[in-house]
Write an enzyme that holds these catalytic residues in place. Structure first.
Site, PDB file in Angstrom:
ATOM      1  CB  VAL A   4      10.408   6.070  -5.478  1.00  0.00           C
ATOM      2  CG1 VAL A   4      11.258   4.894  -4.995  1.00  0.00           C
ATOM      3  CG2 VAL A   4       9.773   6.794  -4.289  1.00  0.00           C
ATOM      4  CG  ASN A  58       4.049   9.127 -11.979  1.00  0.00           C
ATOM      5  OD1 ASN A  58       3.277   9.441 -12.879  1.00  0.00           O
ATOM      6  ND2 ASN A  58       3.689   9.152 -10.707  1.00  0.00           N
ATOM      7  NE  ARG A  61      -4.260  -1.876   1.272  1.00  0.00           N
ATOM      8  CZ  ARG A  61      -5.109  -1.705   0.276  1.00  0.00           C
ATOM      9  NH1 ARG A  61      -5.174  -0.544  -0.347  1.00  0.00           N
ATOM     10  NH2 ARG A  61      -5.919  -2.678  -0.109  1.00  0.00           N
ATOM     11  CG  ASP A  62       1.458   5.562  -2.340  1.00  0.00           C
ATOM     12  OD1 ASP A  62       2.001   5.565  -3.456  1.00  0.00           O
ATOM     13  OD2 ASP A  62       1.611   6.483  -1.508  1.00  0.00           O
ATOM     14  CG  HIS A 111       6.846   3.153  -8.403  1.00  0.00           C
ATOM     15  ND1 HIS A 111       8.099   3.700  -8.549  1.00  0.00           N
ATOM     16  CD2 HIS A 111       5.995   4.206  -8.298  1.00  0.00           C
ATOM     17  CE1 HIS A 111       8.014   5.018  -8.526  1.00  0.00           C
ATOM     18  NE2 HIS A 111       6.738   5.355  -8.387  1.00  0.00           N
ATOM     19  CG  MET A 112       1.320  -0.134 -12.571  1.00  0.00           C
ATOM     20  SD  MET A 112       1.654   0.824 -14.073  1.00  0.00           S
ATOM     21  CE  MET A 112       2.391  -0.429 -15.142  1.00  0.00           C
ATOM     22  CG  HIS A 113       1.300   5.098  -8.595  1.00  0.00           C
ATOM     23  ND1 HIS A 113       1.335   5.674  -7.343  1.00  0.00           N
ATOM     24  CD2 HIS A 113       2.451   5.468  -9.209  1.00  0.00           C
ATOM     25  CE1 HIS A 113       2.448   6.373  -7.216  1.00  0.00           C
ATOM     26  NE2 HIS A 113       3.142   6.268  -8.331  1.00  0.00           N
TER      27      HIS A 113
HETATM   28  P1  DGP Z   1       6.195   8.434  -7.771  1.00  0.00           P
HETATM   29  O1  DGP Z   1       5.950   9.912  -7.739  1.00  0.00           O
HETATM   30  O2  DGP Z   1       5.481   7.787  -8.924  1.00  0.00           O
HETATM   31  O3  DGP Z   1       7.673   8.093  -7.727  1.00  0.00           O
HETATM   32  O4  DGP Z   1       5.488   7.844  -6.494  1.00  0.00           O
HETATM   33  C1  DGP Z   1       6.143   7.369  -5.360  1.00  0.00           C
HETATM   34  C2  DGP Z   1       5.080   6.906  -4.386  1.00  0.00           C
HETATM   35  O5  DGP Z   1       5.716   6.227  -3.343  1.00  0.00           O
HETATM   36  C3  DGP Z   1       4.269   8.046  -3.741  1.00  0.00           C
HETATM   37  O6  DGP Z   1       2.889   7.880  -4.072  1.00  0.00           O
HETATM   38  C4  DGP Z   1       4.473   7.860  -2.244  1.00  0.00           C
HETATM   39  C5  DGP Z   1       5.031   6.466  -2.139  1.00  0.00           C
HETATM   40  N1  DGP Z   1       6.010   6.303  -1.066  1.00  0.00           N
HETATM   41  C6  DGP Z   1       7.108   7.059  -0.841  1.00  0.00           C
HETATM   42  N2  DGP Z   1       7.814   6.557   0.204  1.00  0.00           N
HETATM   43  C7  DGP Z   1       7.142   5.451   0.615  1.00  0.00           C
HETATM   44  C8  DGP Z   1       7.379   4.493   1.648  1.00  0.00           C
HETATM   45  O7  DGP Z   1       8.340   4.545   2.395  1.00  0.00           O
HETATM   46  N3  DGP Z   1       6.461   3.490   1.782  1.00  0.00           N
HETATM   47  C9  DGP Z   1       5.363   3.391   0.944  1.00  0.00           C
HETATM   48  N4  DGP Z   1       4.528   2.365   1.167  1.00  0.00           N
HETATM   49  N5  DGP Z   1       5.118   4.277  -0.039  1.00  0.00           N
HETATM   50  C10 DGP Z   1       6.003   5.285  -0.195  1.00  0.00           C
END
Ligand code: DGP
Length: 126
Positions: free
Chosen positions: A106, A97, A34-35, A110-112
Site C-alpha cells: 500500500v 515496508n 487494526r490490520d 504505514h508502520m506495522h
Molecule cells: P504492506 O505490505 O507493508 O504495504 O502492508 C499493507 C498491509 O495493509 C497488509 O498487512 C494488509 C493491510 N491492508 C490492506 N488493505 C487493508 C484494508 O482495507 N484495511 C485494513 N485495515 N488493512 C488493510
C-alpha cells in the site's frame, strides 16, 4: 526526484472515510487501525494523515510536529494494548515496508506494530 502520491490508495480512502476501519487511536496527525490480515494477536497499522508514500518520504519531508506525533502515537498504542515492556508487556516489532525490496503493497506510509506472541527472527530466507 519527487515522491508521487496516489490519492486513490486504500489508506487514503480509509482516511477520507470511504472505507471502514477498526480504529485504535486517532490524533491530529495520525490514524491507527487494526490490520485486515493480522499476522499476530496484535497487528496495528499506524499511518500519518499527510500524503506520504512511504517512510523514505515521511522521514525526509514530514514536519517535526508530524514526526513527533507519529512516534508518540506508536509508543502510546504499545502501552495501551499492553505490549510495551514499560507497561508490563512482552515487547513488539515495528516494520515500515518501503518500496519494491521492502515489499510494500500500500503506497501510503504505514508502520506495522506487531505483538502478542514471540515473533521469531526479523527476516526469513527469501
Ligand atoms: P504492506 O505490505 O507493508 O504495504 O502492508 C499493507 C498491509 O495493509 C497488509 O498487512 C494488509 C493491510 N491492508 C490492506 N488493505 C487493508 C484494508 O482495507 N484495511 C485494513 N485495515 N488493512 C488493510
Amino acid at each position: 526526484m519527487a515522491y508521487e502520491y496516489d490519492s486513490e490508495n486504500i489508506f487514503a480512502k480509509i482516511l477520507r472515510g470511504e472505507i471502514p476501519n477498526n480504529t485504535v487511536l486517532e490524533t491530529e496527525h495520525c490514524l491507527a487501525f487494526r490490520d485486515l490480515y493480522p499476522q499476530a494477536p496484535e497487528h496495528i497499522l499506524v499511518i500519518p494523515k499527510g500524503p506520504y508514500v512511504n517512510f523514505d518520504h515521511f522521514g525526509a519531508e514530514a514536519s517535526d510536529t508530524e514526526l513527533a506525533d507519529f512516534s508518540r502515537t506508536v509508543a502510546r498504542i504499545a502501552k495501551e494494548i499492553g505490549v510495551s515492556p514499560d507497561a508490563g508487556g512482552q515487547g513488539y516489532r515495528l516494520i515500515a515496508n518501503t518500496g519494491a525490496h521492502g515489499v510494500q503493497d500500500v503506497p501510503h506510509m504505514h508502520m506495522h506494530l506487531i505483538g502478542g506472541r514471540v515473533l521469531g527472527r526479523i527476516l526469513q530466507q527469501a
